[in-house]
Each structure stands twice: as structure tokens, then as C-alpha cells.
Design a protein around this motif. Structure first.
Motif, PDB file in Angstrom:
ATOM      1  N   ALA A   1      -4.364 -15.297  -2.545  1.00 10.58           N
ATOM      2  CA  ALA A   1      -4.049 -13.643  -3.442  1.00 10.58           C
ATOM      3  C   ALA A   1      -4.537 -14.122  -4.518  1.00 10.58           C
ATOM      4  N   ALA A   2      -4.582 -14.638  -5.768  1.00 10.78           N
ATOM      5  CA  ALA A   2      -5.233 -15.043  -6.973  1.00 10.78           C
ATOM      6  C   ALA A   2      -7.121 -14.755  -6.545  1.00 10.78           C
ATOM      7  N   VAL A   3      -7.908 -15.176  -5.619  1.00 14.20           N
ATOM      8  CA  VAL A   3      -8.929 -15.438  -5.926  1.00 14.20           C
ATOM      9  C   VAL A   3      -9.676 -15.183  -4.469  1.00 14.20           C
ATOM     10  N   GLY A   4      -8.659 -13.567  -4.197  1.00 16.84           N
ATOM     11  CA  GLY A   4      -9.626 -12.941  -3.326  1.00 16.84           C
ATOM     12  C   GLY A   4      -9.162 -14.098  -1.710  1.00 16.84           C
ATOM     13  N   HIS A   5      -9.012 -15.268  -1.883  1.00 21.65           N
ATOM     14  CA  HIS A   5      -8.894 -15.466   0.188  1.00 21.65           C
ATOM     15  C   HIS A   5      -7.624 -14.886   0.619  1.00 21.65           C
ATOM     16  N   PRO A   6      -8.273 -15.103   1.559  1.00 22.83           N
ATOM     17  CA  PRO A   6      -7.565 -14.149   2.969  1.00 22.83           C
ATOM     18  C   PRO A   6      -6.119 -15.668   2.886  1.00 22.83           C
ATOM     19  N   LEU A   7      -4.674 -14.583   3.173  1.00 22.28           N
ATOM     20  CA  LEU A   7      -3.976 -16.236   3.343  1.00 22.28           C
ATOM     21  C   LEU A   7      -3.774 -16.522   4.532  1.00 22.28           C
ATOM     22  N   THR A   8      -4.521 -18.430   4.723  1.00 22.48           N
ATOM     23  CA  THR A   8      -4.443 -18.757   6.151  1.00 22.48           C
ATOM     24  C   THR A   8      -2.850 -18.999   6.589  1.00 22.48           C
ATOM     25  N   VAL A   9      -1.864 -18.512   7.672  1.00 23.24           N
ATOM     26  CA  VAL A   9      -1.093 -18.968   8.196  1.00 23.24           C
ATOM     27  C   VAL A   9      -0.907 -19.575   9.714  1.00 23.24           C
TER      28      VAL A   9
ATOM     29  N   SER B   1       1.124 -10.853  -0.166  1.00 19.25           N
ATOM     30  CA  SER B   1       0.701 -10.316   0.162  1.00 19.25           C
ATOM     31  C   SER B   1       1.349  -8.855  -0.098  1.00 19.25           C
ATOM     32  N   ARG B   2       2.661  -8.493  -0.380  1.00 17.39           N
ATOM     33  CA  ARG B   2       3.154  -7.495  -0.946  1.00 17.39           C
ATOM     34  C   ARG B   2       2.889  -6.753  -2.057  1.00 17.39           C
ATOM     35  N   GLU B   3       3.891  -8.049  -2.944  1.00 20.45           N
ATOM     36  CA  GLU B   3       3.740  -8.490  -4.658  1.00 20.45           C
ATOM     37  C   GLU B   3       2.566  -8.470  -4.974  1.00 20.45           C
ATOM     38  N   GLY B   4       1.599  -9.242  -4.300  1.00 24.03           N
ATOM     39  CA  GLY B   4      -0.403  -9.351  -4.826  1.00 24.03           C
ATOM     40  C   GLY B   4      -0.296  -8.190  -4.921  1.00 24.03           C
ATOM     41  N   LYS B   5      -0.773  -7.126  -4.141  1.00 24.25           N
ATOM     42  CA  LYS B   5      -0.829  -5.706  -4.206  1.00 24.25           C
ATOM     43  C   LYS B   5       0.026  -4.584  -5.118  1.00 24.25           C
ATOM     44  N   LYS B   6       0.973  -5.340  -5.838  1.00 21.18           N
ATOM     45  CA  LYS B   6       1.514  -4.655  -6.949  1.00 21.18           C
ATOM     46  C   LYS B   6       0.976  -5.018  -7.893  1.00 21.18           C
ATOM     47  N   LEU B   7      -0.182  -6.596  -8.221  1.00 23.83           N
ATOM     48  CA  LEU B   7      -0.216  -6.874  -9.385  1.00 23.83           C
ATOM     49  C   LEU B   7      -1.938  -6.492  -8.879  1.00 23.83           C
ATOM     50  N   GLY B   8      -1.901  -5.552  -7.912  1.00 23.20           N
ATOM     51  CA  GLY B   8      -3.665  -5.381  -7.666  1.00 23.20           C
ATOM     52  C   GLY B   8      -4.939  -5.726  -7.075  1.00 23.20           C
ATOM     53  N   LEU B   9      -4.517  -7.145  -6.442  1.00 22.74           N
ATOM     54  CA  LEU B   9      -5.153  -7.981  -6.117  1.00 22.74           C
ATOM     55  C   LEU B   9      -5.125  -7.298  -4.723  1.00 22.74           C
ATOM     56  N   ASP B  10      -6.240  -7.668  -3.550  1.00 19.25           N
ATOM     57  CA  ASP B  10      -6.381  -7.023  -2.504  1.00 19.25           C
ATOM     58  C   ASP B  10      -6.024  -8.453  -1.226  1.00 19.25           C
ATOM     59  N   VAL B  11      -5.085  -8.342  -1.087  1.00 13.98           N
ATOM     60  CA  VAL B  11      -4.574  -9.387  -0.301  1.00 13.98           C
ATOM     61  C   VAL B  11      -5.106  -9.617   0.877  1.00 13.98           C
ATOM     62  N   VAL B  12      -5.074 -10.007   2.532  1.00 11.81           N
ATOM     63  CA  VAL B  12      -5.391  -9.889   3.633  1.00 11.81           C
ATOM     64  C   VAL B  12      -4.530 -11.083   4.344  1.00 11.81           C
ATOM     65  N   VAL B  13      -3.940 -11.101   4.612  1.00 11.39           N
ATOM     66  CA  VAL B  13      -3.496 -12.110   5.888  1.00 11.39           C
ATOM     67  C   VAL B  13      -4.140 -12.540   7.262  1.00 11.39           C
TER      68      VAL B  13
ATOM     69  N   ASP C   1      11.501 -11.467  -6.265  1.00 14.95           N
ATOM     70  CA  ASP C   1      10.106 -10.667  -6.738  1.00 14.95           C
ATOM     71  C   ASP C   1       9.468 -11.326  -7.961  1.00 14.95           C
ATOM     72  N   SER C   2      10.638 -11.416  -8.943  1.00 14.83           N
ATOM     73  CA  SER C   2      10.020 -11.644 -10.077  1.00 14.83           C
ATOM     74  C   SER C   2       9.633 -12.802 -10.278  1.00 14.83           C
ATOM     75  N   MET C   3       9.714 -13.888  -9.461  1.00 10.30           N
ATOM     76  CA  MET C   3       9.125 -15.167  -9.264  1.00 10.30           C
ATOM     77  C   MET C   3       7.730 -15.521  -8.281  1.00 10.30           C
ATOM     78  N   ILE C   4       7.570 -14.541  -7.425  1.00  7.88           N
ATOM     79  CA  ILE C   4       6.352 -14.475  -7.421  1.00  7.88           C
ATOM     80  C   ILE C   4       5.461 -14.038  -8.375  1.00  7.88           C
ATOM     81  N   ASP C   5       5.757 -12.902  -8.845  1.00  6.91           N
ATOM     82  CA  ASP C   5       4.843 -12.162 -10.049  1.00  6.91           C
ATOM     83  C   ASP C   5       4.706 -13.373 -10.567  1.00  6.91           C
ATOM     84  N   SER C   6       6.063 -14.712 -11.458  1.00  9.68           N
ATOM     85  CA  SER C   6       5.042 -15.533 -12.121  1.00  9.68           C
ATOM     86  C   SER C   6       3.804 -16.166 -11.547  1.00  9.68           C
ATOM     87  N   LEU C   7       3.954 -16.519 -10.199  1.00  9.61           N
ATOM     88  CA  LEU C   7       3.395 -17.032  -9.519  1.00  9.61           C
ATOM     89  C   LEU C   7       2.030 -17.666  -9.726  1.00  9.61           C
ATOM     90  N   LEU C   8       2.222 -15.802  -9.488  1.00 12.11           N
ATOM     91  CA  LEU C   8       0.726 -15.040  -8.709  1.00 12.11           C
ATOM     92  C   LEU C   8       0.105 -14.922 -10.692  1.00 12.11           C
TER      93      LEU C   8
END
Length: 459
Positions: free
Chosen positions: A308-316, A369-381, A415-422
Motif C-alpha cells: 500500500a505504501a509504495v502503490g503496489h497491488p495488495l497480493t491476496v 485498503s480502507r486505512e491506506g485510502k484515508k492517508l491518500g494512498l491509491d490501494v488496489v487489491v 485503525d490506529s495501529m494500521i495507521d502507524s504501520l502505514l
């Protein structure tokens, strides 16, 4: 008002009943009772690190703890956590985890100092001394000397090759994984028997030992009635890699030696650990812990956050229904402390399931994906073929009450933990190597040919 369980279900995650109950307790704890989230560059004060008042244990002072694998991710955080609380700590490590990175061309997202510099800096920051012995526990002469010199009251055993993908690279890595893990643990058991019989073994197992059975996963043992007779037996194990199978062998050897030699052991079947920050590892940049995001050592959550941080699709992988237990690194170190402070009696092997919440891969991707978008990141799964041999949709309900009963107050993946990781991943995104993100090890293609060159980078 909705119950905690209902709120958790609506948020898209599965939370263990023990975690829900303990959250209610945790809410009553003052904010100061949790480790603060601080920037890497900011150093904690000496008093803050040396004696964290909210979490210090009166039972720690003078307890001698040998941490095998203390230079690794869980081991390093645990060593500092215990040292800060008055335990006498000795790290034993052969530094093979760093060698794996060199061999495969990998690197941690975070720049980490050498173990010698880490230990020296901890002494400067905290005023506490950590002993350091570099050597291989598969070498009996080294291990016996280390035991005799330090005379541990407890041994925390993290010193194993801990990656399922690594164990499936090729025949060489599979044999190394099982030899290193099983022989190393056997040597530790012999060292306790011959050199320090009253030493308590705290061994890191894995929830992966259980596999994904279609019944509830109990904590280590299962009471079975068959043909009118009842017995309590070790819970059936269904490992999904040569790594997980090595852990199963460890558990069997431990159970036998507890019966035959009256060893005291606690087997901690740990879930997937996330997070970088503990109060101690954030005290100085040289104390920073590692963060693996590659396809060999990186967990799904770590990979998703970096992607998410580098704009790469999240690989499920596959359908994404694979469900596992998760816990914060701050809870890992606390669980270890609780196990040390409450040792098993001699002749008994206790088993604790060490996790606080359950998530599917799809749920993790949704949260990131949800938390990344809050930070302005373009997240695709993006779903990709699953390189592993595993069920992608299954029942999963594991029990985890015993550590909570001992006093664990979980940090949940809010959500705060995800934010801090991101935010952490964004801070270090210039260190990300995109070619390492994709899976490169296929369980179905493990062969006898050495595959070092192709193991880390997908073709």
C-alpha cells in the motif's frame, strides 16, 4: 449499545472471546499503561526505558533468562522488554537470520544495527547490561558452555528457522530447517536435563502446527471419547510445510522429555506477529527492530502494508479466506514475561495459544485498503495464484484464554495501529525493493536442485 463481539463482527474481523473480554479490562487501564507510539528519531528518556512503571514485574529482578535467537524479530524485542524490567538477560544467537538475507538477496525495510552495537546502545540508553554469546545451539560444546557460564533460571527458545516459504525453497533448505530446528531443541532439552534441571523452558511454537481442522482448536490438548473410553491427548497436528512439521517434532520431543526427565516446559503456539514498535525498541534508532516484507519472511499483513505504501497491488493468495490468529509484538513480549513469571511445574508441558484476534487474508486486505485510502494512498487489491498448498476457505475457531487468565491485556489491531504501520512503511518506502514483494516459492515445485537464485524473486 452493541456488544464488543457484535461491533467486531461488523468491523469485518473475528475476535476471540478472550480478547473481547480482555478489551473491557484494558479500557480501564490509563493511557500511560500502553507503550507510546513515537517517531524513530525520537529517543525515550533514560528513566522511561529503565523502569516502565506501568508494566514492570516485581518477579523479574534477579531472574536469569537466556534468550536463544535474541537477535531476531521476536527475540530482540523480548530481550529489551525483560532487561528493562530487571531480568538478567543473556542473548545466544548464531546470526543465521542475517545470513539468510545475504544469501537470498533480501533486506529488512528498517535499517538495523549489528547485534554488538545494539547491545552496547541498550547499555548506554538504559543502564542495563545484556550478555551476548555468539554460537550455534546445534553445537553441543558451545551450548553446554553457554549454559554452564550463565546458569539460566529460564530459557526462551526463539532460535529456529521460522519461515514456511524458506523451508519449501528446495531440498537443501528443507533439510536445514528440520535439522536446525529439531536438533537445536533437542540440545536445549539435554542441556536442561544435564546442566540445569530446574530451568524452565519457554519454547516458541506456532499456531500453524494445528493446521485448519474442521473443529475448534483447543490449547494443546483434546479430550476424546472413543469406543466408550476417554483420554486427554495432544491435539492432532497437521503442519502445512517442512517448517511447521519441524515445530511439531519439537513439541513431541518436549512432551516426551517432560515425562521422562521431568523437564518443565511451556509451549507457546504463537499466531502471526505484527508491529515494530515496543517501548524499548523505539528508545533509540540503533535499537530499531527488523520489518520483513518479502515473499520469504514477510507475513501477509507486513506485505500488504508495504504494498500500500509504495502503490503496489495488495497480493491476496488464492481466494483469501485463509484465517489465522494475530497479535501485536507488544503482546508477544508480555506473553513471554507471563510464561516466565508463571513457570510450569517439573514434569509438565503446558501449551498456550498465543494470539489475540483472528483475521482472514481478505479481511486484512480490506482493513489495509480502507486505512491506506484515508492517508491518500491509491490501494488496489489483487488476487494471485496461491503458491502454498492450503485450504483457502475453511472453519477456524481457536481457543486463547490461558494467557489472558494470567493477566495479558491485548493491544488489538485497531485503525490506529494500521495507521502507524502505514506511516512507518511510507517513512522507509525508499528502501523497498519491488521485485521482492511477489511470491517466488511454489510448494508444488520444491525440488532437489538448489534454488537460491530464484527463491526470493518471482520470475
Amino acid at each position: 449499545m452493541q456488544s464488543s463481539t457484535m461491533q467486531a463482527q461488523r468491523a469485518g474481523r473475528i475476535v476471540s472471546p478472550a480478547a473481547v473480554a480482555s478489551r473491557k479490562v484494558a479500557r480501564a487501564v490509563p493511557a500511560s499503561g500502553r507503550a507510546p507510539i513515537v517517531k524513530v528519531q525520537a529517543a525515550a528518556t533514560l528513566d522511561k526505558v529503565a523502569a516502565p512503571a506501568a508494566t514492570a514485574s516485581s518477579g523479574g529482578a534477579g531472574t536469569r533468562v537466556m534468550i536463544i535467537g535474541g537477535d531476531g524479530y521476536c527475540g530482540w524485542a523480548t530481550a529489551l522488554h525483560l532487561s528493562a524490567r530487571g531480568y538478567e538477560v543473556c542473548i545466544v544467537d548464531n546470526l543465521c537470520r542475517r545470513q539468510f538475507d545475504l544469501t537470498l538477496g533480501l533486506d529488512t525495510l528498517t535499517p538495523i544495527a549489528t547485534i554488538h552495537d545494539r547491545v552496547r546502545k541498550w547499555g548506554e540508553v538504559s543502564g542495563k547490561h545484556i550478555s551476548l554469546q555468539i554460537g550455534d545451539i546445534c553445537d553441543w560444546e558451545f551450548l553446554s558452555q553457554a549454559f554452564t557460564t550463565f546458569q539460566p533460571d529460564a530459557v526462551v527458545h526463539f532460535g529456529e528457522q521460522r519461515s514456511a516459504p524458506y523451508s519449501m525453497i528446495d531440498r537443501q533448505k528443507a533439510v536445514f530447517t528440520q535439522t536446525n530446528n529439531v536438533v537445536g531443541t533437542l540440545n536445549v532439552l539435554f542441556a536442561i536435563k544435564e546442566l540445569k534441571p530446574d530451568c524452565h523452558l519457554v519454547k516458541l511454537g506456532t499456531m500453524g502446527e494445528y493446521g485448519t481442522p474442521n473443529i475448534d482448536i483447543e490449547e494443546g490438548y483434546l479430550t476424546v471419547t472413543h469406543n466408550g473410553r476417554t483420554d486427554t491427548l495432544p491435539y492432532p497436528k497437521q503442519g502445512n510445510s517442512f517448517y511447521h512439521l519441524s515445530k511439531i517434532h519439537d513439541s513431541t520431543n518436549m512432551l516426551f522429555t517432560c515425562k521422562a526427565w521431568k523437564v518443565a516446559a511451556t509451549d507457546l503456539n504463537q499466531g502471526v506477529v505484527y508491529g515494530v514498535r515496543t517501548e524499548e525498541t523505539m528508545a533509540d534508532p540503533m535499537l530499531l527492530n527488523r520489518y520483513d516484507y518479502d515473499g520469504i519472511f514477510g507475513t501477509a499483513l507486513n506485505r500488504f502494508v508495504v504494498q500500500a505504501a509504495v502503490g503496489h497491488p495488495l497480493t491476496v493468495y488464492g481466494k483469501g479466506g485463509q484465517t489465522r490468529g494475530f497479535l501485536d509484538i507488544r503482546d508477544t513480549v508480555r506473553c513471554i514475561q507471563l510464561a516466565i513469571d508463571n513457570p510450569a511445574p517439573r514434569g509438565e508441558m503446558r501449551v498456550y495459544n498465543q494470539f489475540t484476534e483472528q483475521f482472514s487474508v481478505n479481511q486484512l486486505a480490506e482493513i489495509v485498503s480502507r486505512e491506506g485510502k484515508k492517508l491518500g494512498l491509491d490501494v488496489v487489491v489483487q488476487n494471485v495464484p496461491n503458491p502454498r498448498v492450503e485450504l483457502e476457505e475453511h472453519y477456524y475457531n481457536a481457543k486463547c484464554t490461558k494467557l489472558v487468565e494470567l493477566g495479558l491485556q491485548p493491544h488489538l489491531l485497531a485503525d490506529s495501529m494500521i495507521d502507524s504501520l502505514l506511516e512507518f512503511a511510507v517513512q522507509y518506502k525508499d528502501r523497498v525493493r519491488m521485485e521482492l514483494i511477489k511470491p517466488a516459492v511454489d510448494w508444488r515445485k520444491t525440488g532437489v536442485k538448489v534454488n537460491t537464485m530464484g527463491a526470493a524473486v518471482a520470475q
